[in-house]
Design a protein around this motif. Structure first.
Motif, short mmCIF file in Angstrom:
data_model
loop_
_atom_site.label_atom_id
_atom_site.label_comp_id
_atom_site.label_asym_id
_atom_site.label_seq_id
_atom_site.Cartn_x
_atom_site.Cartn_y
_atom_site.Cartn_z
N ALA A 1 72.63 39.72 5.26
CA ALA A 1 72.20 38.49 4.58
C ALA A 1 72.65 38.43 3.13
N MET A 2 72.83 39.60 2.50
CA MET A 2 73.23 39.61 1.09
C MET A 2 74.63 40.20 0.90
N LEU A 3 75.40 40.25 1.99
CA LEU A 3 76.79 40.72 1.89
C LEU A 3 77.71 39.54 2.18
N ASN A 4 78.78 39.37 1.40
CA ASN A 4 79.75 38.36 1.81
C ASN A 4 80.62 38.97 2.91
N ASP B 1 83.73 39.86 3.16
CA ASP B 1 84.56 41.01 2.82
C ASP B 1 83.74 42.28 2.68
N ALA B 2 82.58 42.13 2.03
CA ALA B 2 81.71 43.30 1.85
C ALA B 2 81.21 43.79 3.20
N MET B 3 80.90 42.86 4.09
CA MET B 3 80.45 43.26 5.43
C MET B 3 81.55 44.04 6.16
N ARG B 4 82.77 43.51 6.06
CA ARG B 4 83.89 44.16 6.76
C ARG B 4 84.07 45.59 6.25
N LYS B 5 83.95 45.73 4.93
CA LYS B 5 84.12 47.06 4.32
C LYS B 5 83.04 48.03 4.83
N GLU B 6 81.80 47.55 4.84
CA GLU B 6 80.70 48.41 5.32
C GLU B 6 80.91 48.78 6.79
N LEU B 7 81.32 47.79 7.58
CA LEU B 7 81.50 48.05 9.02
C LEU B 7 82.61 49.07 9.26
N ALA B 8 83.67 48.96 8.47
CA ALA B 8 84.77 49.92 8.63
C ALA B 8 84.28 51.33 8.30
N GLN B 9 83.45 51.42 7.27
CA GLN B 9 82.92 52.75 6.89
C GLN B 9 81.98 53.29 7.96
N PHE C 1 71.68 39.53 10.90
CA PHE C 1 71.91 38.30 10.11
C PHE C 1 70.66 37.44 10.06
N PHE C 2 70.55 36.69 8.99
CA PHE C 2 69.57 35.61 8.92
C PHE C 2 70.21 34.38 9.57
N CYS C 3 69.39 33.50 10.13
CA CYS C 3 69.97 32.26 10.68
C CYS C 3 69.22 31.03 10.23
N ARG D 1 70.98 34.10 -0.28
CA ARG D 1 71.21 34.76 1.01
C ARG D 1 71.93 33.80 1.94
N ALA D 2 72.88 34.31 2.72
CA ALA D 2 73.71 33.43 3.55
C ALA D 2 73.36 33.59 5.02
N PRO D 3 73.38 32.50 5.80
CA PRO D 3 73.14 32.60 7.24
C PRO D 3 74.41 33.00 7.99
N PHE D 4 74.24 33.45 9.24
CA PHE D 4 75.37 33.77 10.11
C PHE D 4 76.25 32.53 10.24
N SER D 5 77.56 32.75 10.23
CA SER D 5 78.50 31.62 10.24
C SER D 5 79.73 32.03 11.02
N SER D 6 80.64 31.07 11.23
CA SER D 6 81.86 31.42 11.98
C SER D 6 82.72 32.40 11.19
N ALA D 7 82.64 32.36 9.86
CA ALA D 7 83.42 33.33 9.07
C ALA D 7 82.90 34.75 9.30
N TYR D 8 81.58 34.91 9.35
CA TYR D 8 81.03 36.25 9.68
C TYR D 8 81.45 36.64 11.11
N ALA D 9 81.35 35.67 12.03
CA ALA D 9 81.67 35.97 13.43
C ALA D 9 83.12 36.43 13.56
N ASP D 10 84.03 35.77 12.83
CA ASP D 10 85.45 36.16 12.90
C ASP D 10 85.62 37.63 12.54
N ALA D 11 84.94 38.03 11.47
CA ALA D 11 85.08 39.43 11.01
C ALA D 11 84.33 40.38 11.95
#
Ligand SMILES: Cc1cc2nc3c(=O)[nH]c(=O)nc-3n(C[C@H](O)[C@H](O)[C@H](O)COP(=O)(O)O)c2cc1C
Length: 346
Positions: free
Chosen positions: A43-46, A48-56, A69-71, A109-119
């Motif tokens: 919810a508080m990661l953009n 790019d930040a989410m992608r970085k955390e997931l890779a780690q 995610f928040f919705c 805080r951002a909700p789940f979106s297609s940009a998050y889904a793409d990543a």
């Protein structure tokens, strides 16, 4: 009834609750590697930040983990409400010499979106969990199509039934004791909210899905009690807040370790939605729930500079000190050890 272990192929029936703002991937990795289900809150990661955390996370564990995610639906900002909110905070801006006109409005805080889904699709986590209901059907279908299990929070029997009817794989029964935001989404009426051990058996009876108990569970006895009431597993947040892998701030850690942690309340002052935190100065002075607070998540911006100013002086007077009603299980031990202790006997 399937347990979380059989459902997900993990060793222990413990989900480390996703906790936006106080953790990143390190806590999730520690819990998943210990045999529980670690969670990454987004919810508080953009993106790019989410992608970085997931890779780690992927680099550090081959075990299942959860991405959360928040919705909420992004609100239409109201100039009138924003002005009322700034007026309610004016005496504090004055006290700290803050220029209220210079405070930027921010989404918070951002909700789940297609940009998050793409990543997210690149990572296909074992579990994706949602708070505040579910995302729009097309986004839900995307997550379903790539094969993640979908979990979501219910705070009433009606919400659990709604989630089952909308195709989730498991329901997280979030009792009123829980720290952080209430997942409440079918109503705004807080009198509908009930404690974990009243909510859990009613949801277990109402749905055919695995039910995960959340709220106030802080030790192995609490886990056993939830399982005895029909839970397939538990989701535990507050107890992990003092673990070294959490990024909980110094003022938040100090509050959790103090007598103050015995007194929590639901408050909308920090974000606009009711969330449970340790009662502090602003909650006492404005009342924990204020009609002036802008809609979630817009209330976040106005309070930000007060929080930053107070925290720089070592004060949590204006910070969201999220905590459940049972901080008695908070331990300053590695999250793996805590996970094994919580799951002792399972
Ligand atoms: C600091 C904190 C942050 C939280 N943030 C989230 C979040 O980002 N997403 C979510 O689904 N739940 C969040 N929650 C709620 C948890 O999922 C869970 O319902 C709660 O921690 C369970 O109660 P407990 O804190 O008494 O263990 C948060 C809880 C806390 C304490």
């Amino acid at each position: 009834m399937a347990t979380l272990q059989t459902h997900l192929g993990i060793e222990l029936p413990v989900i480390q609750a996703p906790m936006a703002g106080v953790q990143a991937g390190a806590l999730a990795v520690a819990v998943s590697n210990a045999g529980g289900l670690g969670s990454l809150p987004c919810a508080m990661l953009n993106v790019d930040a989410m992608r970085k955390e997931l890779a780690q996370i992927k680099a550090q564990t081959a075990r299942p983990f959860n991405v959360n995610f928040f919705c909420h639906v992004a609100p239409v900002p109201s100039a009138e409400r924003e002005a009322a909110w700034r007026a309610a905070l004016a005496r504090y801006y004055e006290e700290f010499g803050i220029d209220a006109a210079a405070i930027p409005a921010g989404p918070g805080r951002a909700p789940f979106s297609s940009a998050y889904a793409d990543a997210l699709e690149e990572f296909r986590p074992a579990v994706v969990s949602f708070h505040f209901g579910l995302p729009p059907a097309a986004l839900f279908a995307r997550v379903r199509a790539w094969g993640s299990q979908i979990f979501a929070s219910a705070t009433t029997v009606a919400e659990a039934r709604w989630l089952e009817a909308h195709g989730v794989d498991a329901v997280i029964a979030q009792g009123l004791e829980a720290g952080g935001h209430r997942g409440i989404f079918l109503t705004d009426d807080l009198t509908t909210q009930v404690g974990t051990f009243a909510l859990l058996p009613q949801i277990v009876r109402a749905v055919k899905l695995p039910v995960i108990a959340a709220g106030g569970i802080a030790d192995a006895q609490g886990v056993a009690a939830a399982m005895a009431l029909g839970a397939a597993g538990v989701q535990i947040g507050t107890a992990y807040l003092l673990c070294p892998e959490a990024t909980t701030s110094a003022v938040h850690r100090a509050a959790l370790k103090s007598e103050a942690a015995c007194h929590t309340a639901l408050t909308n002052l920090f974000t606009g939605r009711p969330a449970r935190g340790i009662v502090n100065r602003i909650m006492r002075e404005l009342g924990p729930l204020s009609a002036a607070a802008p809609a979630f998540p817009l209330a976040t911006a106005g309070i930000g500079p007060l929080r930053a100013n107070a925290e720089s002086r070592g004060s949590g007077d204006f910070s969201p000190l999220w905590s459940g009603q049972n901080a008695g299980g908070c331990r300053e031990i590695p999250a793996a050890e805590l996970t094994r202790e919580l799951a002792a006997g399972f």
